[in-house]
Design an enzyme around this catalytic site. Structure first.
Site, short mmCIF file in Angstrom:
data_model
loop_
_atom_site.label_atom_id
_atom_site.label_comp_id
_atom_site.label_asym_id
_atom_site.label_seq_id
_atom_site.Cartn_x
_atom_site.Cartn_y
_atom_site.Cartn_z
N LEU A 54 8.28 -0.08 4.34
CA LEU A 54 7.36 -0.11 3.21
C LEU A 54 5.95 -0.27 3.76
O LEU A 54 5.74 -1.00 4.73
CB LEU A 54 7.68 -1.26 2.25
CG LEU A 54 8.98 -1.14 1.44
CD1 LEU A 54 9.18 -2.38 0.58
CD2 LEU A 54 8.99 0.12 0.57
N ASP A 55 4.98 0.41 3.16
CA ASP A 55 3.60 0.34 3.62
C ASP A 55 3.04 -1.08 3.48
O ASP A 55 3.63 -1.93 2.80
CB ASP A 55 2.71 1.30 2.82
CG ASP A 55 3.11 2.75 3.03
OD1 ASP A 55 3.69 3.05 4.09
OD2 ASP A 55 2.86 3.57 2.13
N LEU A 56 1.90 -1.28 4.10
CA LEU A 56 1.24 -2.60 4.09
C LEU A 56 1.10 -3.17 2.68
O LEU A 56 1.41 -4.33 2.44
CB LEU A 56 -0.14 -2.48 4.76
CG LEU A 56 -1.03 -3.73 4.72
CD1 LEU A 56 -0.42 -4.84 5.57
CD2 LEU A 56 -2.44 -3.40 5.19
#
Length: 304
Positions: A132-134
């Site tokens: 999952l992205d930041l």
């Protein structure tokens, strides 16, 4: 004077050199390939383990490997970067509610906090199922079995990923149909995406998004391509597993019976260990806008 003639001695027999016996070929019927064994032990995915072998980071009985074409039985001393790896345990799976602001990796060159910095200390070695992205929140699956992680990630297995996206912009049937038809962004082709408007909140809209791939920043890039600017993204389901009431930062193990029931033949009968599962933490008050739980204040990721 008699003439003594020496009788010729018989020629000395020389033994023929014994042919050098060739080394017996390796028996590949026993054991399994080292990369697969390491993946089952939760070191990393099989591909990542193969890369580690090529980089000389894996050793068996003190000897560094240079090729993944090597089999082990588990009785050997196997080390990764000098640290011994324990034999694979029974397959286990955890649900984790990733908060915004954490990197989904083991370490970050920029010094940012990772999800593994926030994991409970009692958790064994695990790998993530995808990333999952930041700033993306929500459900992230963890497992001690790299082979299972890889299987769950493969698009061919068609495990749906479901998100709730808050986006700025006007949602129209034409935009939703464009996503359903499949679009191309900067040369990257995305498979059809199911999107539906849940509700409008002023200039923002909550959109339910379902996809079966998981390419980098796929949801954000796809919605932005039709004029919808995502400012919050929450994954609420991955395959048969859902976020439910798991609050941000919490980790909960999936029961072995549930794991077997939902993943079927992907879990070997001998690989599912009995587990009571983790105790569910008391969820905080839900967010009025999203219906999800507000994250607890996390001092470890607060800027100083």
């Amino acid at each position: 004077m008699t003439d003594r003639r020496e009788t010729p001695r018989p020629a000395r027999r020389t033994s023929k050199p014994k042919p050098q016996s060739e080394k017996p070929p390796k028996d590949w019927s026993d054991g399994e390939r080292i990369a697969k064994w390491l993946a089952r032990a939760g070191v990393a995915s099989r591909r990542a383990c193969e890369t580690m072998i090529e980089n000389g980071e894996i050793a068996v009985n003190g000897r560094k490997l240079t090729s993944p074409a090597f089999k082990v039985t588990g009785s050997e001393t196997i080390t990764v970067k000098g640290k011994r790896v324990s034999a694979p345990e029974a397959t286990r799976l955890w649900r984790y509610h990733k908060p915004s602001g954490l990197i989904t990796t083991t370490n970050d060159p920029a010094g940012r906090r990772t999800i593994f910095d926030e994991m409970p200390k009692h958790l064994p070695r695990v790998v993530t199922v995808g990333r999952l992205d930041l700033t993306t929140e929500g459900l992230l699956l963890l497992t001690n079995d790299g082979e299972l992680a890889r299987a769950l990630e493969l698009p061919s297995n068609e495990f749906p990923r479901i998100y709730r996206a808050r986006a700025h912009g006007k949602v129209t049937p034409e935009k939703l149909q464009a996503l359903a038809d499949g679009i191309e962004v900067d040369g990257v082709r995305y498979a059809p995406i199911k999107a539906e408007l849940e509700r409008e909140t002023g200039t923002n809209n909550w959109i339910r998004v379902e996809l079966s791939e998981g390419k980098k920043r796929e949801v954000r890039r796809a919605l932005e391509s039709v004029g919808l600017d995502v400012n919050r993204l929450i994954r609420v389901a991955y395959g048969p597993f859902t976020l439910d009431d798991l609050h941000p930062g919490a980790v909960e193990e999936v029961l072995a019976s549930e794991l077997k029931a939902k993943l079927g033949s992907m879990i070997k009968p001998s690989s599912a260990r009995p587990s009571r599962g983790a105790r569910k933490p008391k969820p905080p008050r839900p967010d009025v806008e999203t219906g999800l739980h507000k994250p607890k204040r996390n001092r470890t990721i607060r800027k100083k």
